[in-house]
Design a protein around this motif. Structure first.
Motif, PDB file in Angstrom:
ATOM      1  N   GLU A 108     -40.762  38.519 -95.054  1.00  0.00           N
ATOM      2  CA  GLU A 108     -40.034  37.239 -95.740  1.00  0.00           C
ATOM      3  C   GLU A 108     -40.822  35.944 -95.637  1.00  0.00           C
ATOM      4  O   GLU A 108     -41.197  35.284 -96.662  1.00  0.00           O
ATOM      5  CB  GLU A 108     -38.649  37.128 -95.434  1.00  0.00           C
ATOM      6  N   THR A 109     -41.312  35.762 -94.446  1.00  0.00           N
ATOM      7  CA  THR A 109     -42.092  34.450 -94.098  1.00  0.00           C
ATOM      8  C   THR A 109     -43.524  34.667 -94.585  1.00  0.00           C
ATOM      9  O   THR A 109     -44.009  33.529 -95.339  1.00  0.00           O
ATOM     10  CB  THR A 109     -42.216  34.186 -92.579  1.00  0.00           C
ATOM     11  N   GLN A 110     -43.961  35.497 -94.744  1.00  0.00           N
ATOM     12  CA  GLN A 110     -45.367  35.891 -95.373  1.00  0.00           C
ATOM     13  C   GLN A 110     -45.158  35.538 -96.883  1.00  0.00           C
ATOM     14  O   GLN A 110     -46.140  34.704 -97.507  1.00  0.00           O
ATOM     15  CB  GLN A 110     -45.771  37.375 -95.054  1.00  0.00           C
ATOM     16  N   ASP A 111     -44.358  36.329 -97.579  1.00  0.00           N
ATOM     17  CA  ASP A 111     -43.875  35.982 -98.893  1.00  0.00           C
ATOM     18  C   ASP A 111     -43.810  34.473 -99.285  1.00  0.00           C
ATOM     19  O   ASP A 111     -44.210  33.806-100.314  1.00  0.00           O
ATOM     20  CB  ASP A 111     -43.162  36.708 -99.382  1.00  0.00           C
ATOM     21  N   TYR A 112     -43.131  33.905 -98.162  1.00  0.00           N
ATOM     22  CA  TYR A 112     -42.775  32.385 -98.440  1.00  0.00           C
ATOM     23  C   TYR A 112     -43.997  31.731 -98.345  1.00  0.00           C
ATOM     24  O   TYR A 112     -44.209  30.710 -99.323  1.00  0.00           O
ATOM     25  CB  TYR A 112     -41.859  32.002 -97.131  1.00  0.00           C
ATOM     26  N   LEU A 113     -44.877  31.839 -97.510  1.00  0.00           N
ATOM     27  CA  LEU A 113     -45.870  30.965 -97.474  1.00  0.00           C
ATOM     28  C   LEU A 113     -47.043  31.370 -98.632  1.00  0.00           C
ATOM     29  O   LEU A 113     -47.685  30.318 -99.050  1.00  0.00           O
ATOM     30  CB  LEU A 113     -46.883  31.190 -96.098  1.00  0.00           C
ATOM     31  N   VAL A 114     -47.076  32.531 -99.180  1.00  0.00           N
ATOM     32  CA  VAL A 114     -47.772  32.794-100.210  1.00  0.00           C
ATOM     33  C   VAL A 114     -47.470  32.240-101.338  1.00  0.00           C
ATOM     34  O   VAL A 114     -48.095  31.677-102.253  1.00  0.00           O
ATOM     35  CB  VAL A 114     -47.997  34.325-100.430  1.00  0.00           C
ATOM     36  N   GLN A 115     -46.151  32.201-101.626  1.00  0.00           N
ATOM     37  CA  GLN A 115     -45.619  31.677-103.027  1.00  0.00           C
ATOM     38  C   GLN A 115     -45.548  30.145-102.859  1.00  0.00           C
ATOM     39  O   GLN A 115     -46.049  29.504-103.598  1.00  0.00           O
ATOM     40  CB  GLN A 115     -44.182  31.992-103.137  1.00  0.00           C
ATOM     41  N   ILE A 116     -45.653  29.412-101.574  1.00  0.00           N
ATOM     42  CA  ILE A 116     -45.561  28.014-101.682  1.00  0.00           C
ATOM     43  C   ILE A 116     -47.102  27.654-102.051  1.00  0.00           C
ATOM     44  O   ILE A 116     -47.434  26.700-102.735  1.00  0.00           O
ATOM     45  CB  ILE A 116     -45.393  27.383-100.287  1.00  0.00           C
ATOM     46  N   MET A 117     -48.215  28.410-101.361  1.00  0.00           N
ATOM     47  CA  MET A 117     -49.366  28.038-101.624  1.00  0.00           C
ATOM     48  C   MET A 117     -49.668  28.292-103.412  1.00  0.00           C
ATOM     49  O   MET A 117     -50.588  27.276-103.889  1.00  0.00           O
ATOM     50  CB  MET A 117     -50.330  29.060-100.806  1.00  0.00           C
ATOM     51  N   GLU A 118     -49.341  29.295-103.775  1.00  0.00           N
ATOM     52  CA  GLU A 118     -49.407  29.666-105.348  1.00  0.00           C
ATOM     53  C   GLU A 118     -49.054  28.539-106.051  1.00  0.00           C
ATOM     54  O   GLU A 118     -49.419  27.822-107.168  1.00  0.00           O
ATOM     55  CB  GLU A 118     -48.987  30.973-105.623  1.00  0.00           C
ATOM     56  N   PHE A 119     -47.556  28.049-105.602  1.00  0.00           N
ATOM     57  CA  PHE A 119     -47.125  27.000-106.567  1.00  0.00           C
ATOM     58  C   PHE A 119     -47.470  25.733-106.231  1.00  0.00           C
ATOM     59  O   PHE A 119     -47.856  24.872-107.339  1.00  0.00           O
ATOM     60  CB  PHE A 119     -45.590  26.944-105.980  1.00  0.00           C
ATOM     61  N   LEU A 120     -48.165  25.416-105.154  1.00  0.00           N
ATOM     62  CA  LEU A 120     -48.939  24.091-104.781  1.00  0.00           C
ATOM     63  C   LEU A 120     -50.209  24.129-105.793  1.00  0.00           C
ATOM     64  O   LEU A 120     -50.340  23.216-106.169  1.00  0.00           O
ATOM     65  CB  LEU A 120     -49.255  23.875-103.277  1.00  0.00           C
TER      66      LEU A 120
END
Length: 805
Positions: A782-794
């Motif tokens: 969940e935390t891996q996906d969280y960081l990936v999504q934030i980077m992509e959104f950013l």
């Protein structure tokens, strides 16, 4: 071809920005005009503008106050409502202002003040448009101060004055208030009317409540009829267990114990998971009614009464029952585990494994043993061997690849990287068709990289590239090939790999990292210049022209309003819920309507714009994504659609709050936007399954901790996390705290925000300060996906809003 597409996308973004975005905008005023903003360190969020801001009209102040109220900016909302009231002699404006003030007081838990404001409307403006809604809010406030009879009367008047929209909702609240007041006859009337409403209320819940009202009137025979109606018609086991319990209790009052015990026994045997079945069992046991000990143990287990469950299972086994299929050992093991007796639990699971290989719980028993050995007993080698033994014993099982993966995870957590890599490699070699095997192959490559065996890591990543089936998988393989080349000093091949990686899918996390590595940029190295100014009204014609062309919508079709949706019952309910501050219900209704319109781009577009006008951003964003999907645009190509749609999907929502909080805590605003989008999709009223609430998804304990440190807001309660202003402030403060605690590492701070500081510290230690390894050594997907999504959104926020300075 990919390079050409990337260049085309960049050109489209530049052209869209040039054609659709006025570079300088006016300061945001109460009528919704936008502004230009720049970030530089912790500078003031809003720069002075050369153009004077027009003074808003009283109606404009009401609109702005409504927006502030929804966002949880109570002080601002109250100020605007008061100004509107004082500056207008129009009864409509003044009544709306008073109604808004009352809602603010209610949100602040000043219930007496809210009641005073609502009653003032009823006394001074009895013909105002807001009178019906005022009665609903009056009912809410009276409920909070336990004036239930007055609450029931207020809800009744709401239904009379605003019939046909939220009848079932308001009538149910009326019935609940009447029940609390002891007025069972009124409660029955309200609940029955709710059943007849269009649409009706939940029949199981309402019939149970009607039965309880008749029970309150001592009409037990009629009460039983309603309870049994639920039992016979409901598809919900928990509702049926409740019906059984209430029926049995009514029979006991009628001195009909045999009939009562029959209902209780039925619940114990049919619905052991329901807590009401545990209550029924307790009555049976207290009255000496025999119950099968296996069934009794199940009910006790599901109710969390583990000592009693173990005793019941032991009594069952002591009789050497013929119907024992081995399941009792699984539940006895679970009971021992939750009773802090892990080794006894393993004995029970092992008994099942040794003697009942055909049992449905045979595979879960292996998993439970491995988990206990690893997590509870710290016996990593034994745990890994348990999972590997399962694979040896059940090589053809569909669970075998998962158990191999788990064995690799356990070796890795024990620091045995050699065995971890070998185990993960086995997955692709032995189970090439398993979806999990590709993940295992990747983890083997990462493990060799951690061992500094870069040539072996490179070979694994090259194998990944050959086996990849998506552009995202290709981007991941290329990026780690580049890292492996770089670690061996081969800069030329590293740059070639990174170049291929960034072109594979420019919106993907690994492509973004490849680009940063090529340019020598650090993660979260965000350029300071950005402009959040845009005007959706200015951009909308371009969006509508694209919509007409893409979906062949005739020129005469009106896109300016709701069109045929105007009379849709769900639209009416969305509006009605919004007007009485039931925003979560409004969003739920919007989502139901959006689901009904999945294949209808015209009405999805109308719904999207309507929801934006109500500041219900989450369902509007989802509707926008639906439209782009219907146009066959994926995450990458969706950026070629008119900028209007991108500004909706990645909007600068709650701008004043987010930019101010970001500047206050030295966080780049675009990063805070990416975080909020990931956490809540700009829904201030959302609550997760684990209890995190609000725009920034703060857990209650975390919220209290940060409130104590900030000494703000006063009179805080966990419910305040659903106020956007509170959630954003606490979220920005907490992220800033985590960044300082983790020596300025924003990636680790974001991981801590999601999974806790202790975990983030551990992952930092494992990564040797390599930000790319940090992501891969995280032990929570969940935390891996969280960081990936934030980077992509950013990345998208930077594409849309970054401006060179």
């Amino acid at each position: 071809m990919r390079k050409n597409l990337l260049a085309f996308l960049c050109a489209c973004l530049l052209i869209s920005s040039a054609c659709s975005l006025p570079f300088i905008q006016l300061t945001q005023d109460d009528n919704g005009d936008q502004s230009i903003e720049f970030f530089s360190g912790i500078q003031t969020a809003f720069e002075p503008k050369p153009t004077a801001t027009p003074t808003p009209s009283p109606s404009g102040r009401i609109d702005a106050a409504d927006t502030a109220l929804l966002a949880g900016q109570m002080d601002k909302a109250k100020e605007l409502y008061q100004e509107a009231f004082q500056q207008s002699d129009d009864e409509k404006i003044r009544s709306q202002a008073l109604y808004g003030l009352g809602r603010c007081y209610y949100s602040e838990r000043q219930y007496t003040a809210a009641i005073d404001a609502f009653n003032r409307i009823l006394g001074q403006y009895p013909s105002a448009e807001v009178v019906a809604d005022t009665y609903f809010m009056l009912g809410q406030a009276y409920q909070q101060i336990e004036e239930y009879a007055q609450a029931a009367d207020a809800y009744s008047k709401y239904v009379q004055l605003a019939p046909g929209v939220l009848d079932a909702y308001a009538l149910t609240l009326q019935g609940d208030s009447a029940m609390s007041a002891g007025d069972f006859t009124q409660a029955i009337y309200a609940y029955q009317a709710a059943l007849q409403a269009d649409p009706p209320g939940d029949s199981s819940s309402l019939n149970l409540k009607i039965g309880q009202a008749y029970d309150g009137l001592l009409d037990l025979t009629t009460a039983i009829q309603y309870y049994m109606n639920v039992y016979n018609t409901s598809q919900d086991d928990y509702a049926r267990a409740t019906a059984n319990l209430l029926t049995g209790q009514a029979y006991l009052k009628l001195d009909m114990p045999n009939e009562a015990y029959a209902r209780f026994l039925d619940s114990a045997y049919q619905f052991p998971k329901a807590y009401d079945s545990f209550t029924a069992l307790s009555i049976l046991v207290a009255n000496g009614v025999p119950v099968n000990d296996y069934v009794r143990g199940l009910v006790d287990y599901y109710a969390g009464s583990y000592d009693y469950a173990i005793e019941a299972f032991e009594r069952y086994l002591a009789t050497d029952p013929e119907d024992n299929d081995g399941s009792v050992y699984y539940f006895k093991g679970l009971s021992h585990y939750f009773n802090d007796e892990p080794r006894q639990a393993i004995i029970e699971y092992q008994t099942l494994i040794d003697n009942y290989p055909g049992n449905a719980y045979w595979t879960p028993a292996w998993d439970e043993i491995g988990y206990i050995q690893w997590v509870v007993l710290d016996e990593y080698t034994n745990a890994a061997q348990t999972y590997l033994s399962y694979v040896n014993n059940a090589a053809s099982s569909p669970d075998a690849p998962t158990f191999l993966y788990e064995a690799g995870r356990i070796y890795e957590r024990n620091g045995d990287l050699e065995n971890a890599a070998e185990t993960w490699l086995r997955m692709m070699n032995e189970y090439p068709s398993s979806d999990l095997s590709y993940r295992g192959l990747f983890m083997a490559g990462i493990t060799y990289y951690r061992l500094s065996r870069f040539e072996e890591a490179l070979q694994v990543f090259q194998r990944m590239l050959v086996l990849s089936t998506t552009q995202a998988d290709k981007a991941k393989a290329y990026m780690w090939m580049g890292k492996s080349y770089l670690a061996q000093g081969d800069e030329e091949n590293a740059r070639a790999a990174f170049t291929s990686g960034q072109n594979a899918d420019p919106t993907d996390y690994y492509a973004i990292r490849s680009s940063e590595l090529l340019d020598g940029r650090d993660m979260f190295d965000i350029k300071d210049g950005f402009d959040l100014g845009y005007d959706l009204n200015y951009e909308r014609p371009e969006g509508e022209a694209w919509l007409r062309t893409t979906f062949n919508i005739p020129a005469e079709t009106d896109l300016s309003g709701l069109g045929d949706l105007q009379n849709n019952p769900r639209i009416k309910r969305i509006q009605a819920y919004w007007q009485i501050s039931q925003y979560s219900q409004a969003i739920n209704e919007a989502e139901l309507l959006r689901a009904e319109l999945q294949g209808d781009p015209l009405n999805l577009y109308r719904l999207m714009n309507y929801l934006l006008d109500l500041d219900l951003y989450q369902p509007a964003i989802y509707a926008c994504r639906n439209i782009l999907s219907l146009a066959a645009l994926d995450d990458l190509t969706s950026l070629t659609a008119p900028i209007y749609f991108t500004h909706i999907r990645f909007g600068a929502y709650f701008r004043e709050m987010i930019v101010t909080a970001a500047n206050d805590y030295n966080i780049h605003p675009l990063l805070l936007y990416a975080l909020v989008r990931q956490e809540s999709m700009f829904n201030p009223f959302i609550t997760s399954a684990v209890g995190a609430s609000g725009l920034a998804q703060i857990m209650p304990a975390t919220g209290k901790e940060n409130v104590d440190l900030l000494n703000w807001p006063s009179n805080y309660e966990s419910a305040d996390l659903l106020k956007g202003e509170v959630s954003i402030e606490l979220g920005a403060f907490y992220l800033s705290r985590m960044q300082k605690y983790l020596s300025g590492n924003m990636q680790a701070a974001l991981a801590a925000y999601n999974a806790g500081a202790g975990n983030a510290e551990q992952w930092l230690a494992l990564s040797n300060n390599d930000p790319d390894l940090f992501l891969e050594v995280i032990r929570a997907s969940e935390t891996q996906d969280y960081l990936v999504q934030i980077m992509e959104f950013l990345n998208i926020y930077q594409l849309v809003y970054a401006r060179p300075q």
